[in-house]
Write an enzyme that holds these catalytic residues in place. Structure first.
Site, short mmCIF file in Angstrom:
data_model
loop_
_atom_site.label_atom_id
_atom_site.label_comp_id
_atom_site.label_asym_id
_atom_site.label_seq_id
_atom_site.Cartn_x
_atom_site.Cartn_y
_atom_site.Cartn_z
N ALA A 105 7.80 1.83 2.29
CA ALA A 105 8.11 2.02 3.72
C ALA A 105 8.24 3.51 3.99
O ALA A 105 8.46 4.31 3.06
CB ALA A 105 9.40 1.30 4.09
N LYS A 140 6.59 1.38 9.05
CA LYS A 140 5.54 1.45 8.04
C LYS A 140 4.25 1.89 8.72
O LYS A 140 4.17 1.98 9.92
CB LYS A 140 5.33 0.08 7.37
CG LYS A 140 6.48 -0.26 6.41
CD LYS A 140 6.26 -1.55 5.64
CE LYS A 140 4.93 -1.72 4.99
NZ LYS A 140 4.53 -0.65 4.06
N GLU A 164 -0.28 -5.23 6.11
CA GLU A 164 1.04 -5.23 5.46
C GLU A 164 2.00 -6.17 6.18
O GLU A 164 2.77 -6.90 5.56
CB GLU A 164 1.62 -3.82 5.44
CG GLU A 164 0.89 -2.90 4.48
CD GLU A 164 1.33 -1.45 4.59
OE1 GLU A 164 1.14 -0.71 3.61
OE2 GLU A 164 1.87 -1.04 5.64
N SER A 203 0.84 -1.21 0.00
CA SER A 203 0.00 0.00 0.00
C SER A 203 0.87 1.25 0.00
O SER A 203 2.06 1.19 0.33
CB SER A 203 -0.89 0.01 1.24
OG SER A 203 -1.58 -1.21 1.34
N GLY A 211 2.36 4.64 7.27
CA GLY A 211 2.00 6.00 6.87
C GLY A 211 0.60 6.07 6.28
O GLY A 211 -0.08 7.09 6.37
#
Ligand code: 5RP
Length: 242
Positions: A92, A103, A112, A33, A105
């Site tokens: 990342a 990770k 994930e 993502s 954000g």
């Protein structure tokens, strides 16, 4: 400012394309993502459409990936429906010299991490701005929490030296609600994170925490987008076998 953004997009595109080169026919793929992973998914979609790749199954890590894959006709299965993931590719927010990551954000770190942990190989795609000497000096550590427990968890994080703030949504009133229906606390640890493995366990041990954004000892390769001589290129950082 626009030039900087353009260079960053070029770096992201370069690593997305380089990652897609690692995909082989018949693979089950973890689809990450964020904006860099989205470029990778688009490049994968183009290769499937042209026939350059075939028999791919994707396992997404967010609604973002699910929507994108559906638009691009990338066949998907759920994590429960696959017997393996051959390769996971994801972005990342920070990468340290020991290949440990922050990770989340995009608030997608729960799925994930599940996908990265399941994958035979986990390849991270970042632009050079994401490389740091120590985690969490710049980027806050995302922690997904049960909605009914966010204040209690915030208090417990303070006891670990963490200053936490509830992540607020843009173009929606109130906090960000994750794909799982939870909230996110963004945490600054005083002095940054000196021991990611220990902190990952301590944070996940707080009642009400679903998962935090520290990815420890999961990465096999980091593809770093860089600008040299005005052009975007890719440097591969391979994890040394211990
Ligand atoms: C989402 C993530 C993303 O991979 C991370 O935020 C990097 O995103 P981008 O490629 O847009 O910089 O962890 O939860």
């Amino acid at each position: 400012m626009a030039l900087m953004a353009d260079l960053q997009t070029q770096m992201k595109q370069a690593v997305a394309d380089a990652a897609v080169e690692q995909i082989k026919d018949g693979m089950v793929l973890g689809l990450g993502s964020g904006s860099t992973a989205a470029l990778m998914i688009k490049a994968l979609g183009a290769k499937l459409a042209s026939g350059a790749l075939k028999d791919i199954i994707g396992v997404t890590t967010s609604f973002q990936g699910e929507v994108l894959a559906a638009e691009l006709n990338i066949p998907l299965l759920s994590l429960n429906a696959v017997d393996r993931i051959d390769l996971a590719i994801d972005g990342a927010d920070e990468v340290d010299p020991g290949f440990q990551l922050i990770k989340g954000g995009g608030a997608c770190h729960v799925q994930e991490k599940l996908v990265a942990a399941r994958a035979e190989r986990f390849v991270v795609v970042v632009d050079s701005t994401k490389l740091v000497d120590r985690l969490n000096l710049e980027f806050l550590l995302p922690v997904e929490v049960l909605p009914g427990a966010w204040r209690q968890v915030r208090q417990q994080l303070a006891a670990l030296g963490g200053k936490a703030e509830l992540r607020m949504a843009e173009r929606k009133a109130g906090p960000v609600v994750t794909d799982q229906g939870n909230l996110v606390l963004d945490v600054a640890i005083n002095g940054g994170i000196s021991d990611p493995a220990a902190l990952e366990l301590m944070v996940n041990n707080i009642p009400g925490v679903l998962e935090n954004g520290l990815f420890v000892d999961l990465v096999d390769e980091v593809l770093v987008g860089e600008i040299t001589g005005g052009k975007a290129g890719v440097r591969s950082l391979q994890k040394r076998l211990s």
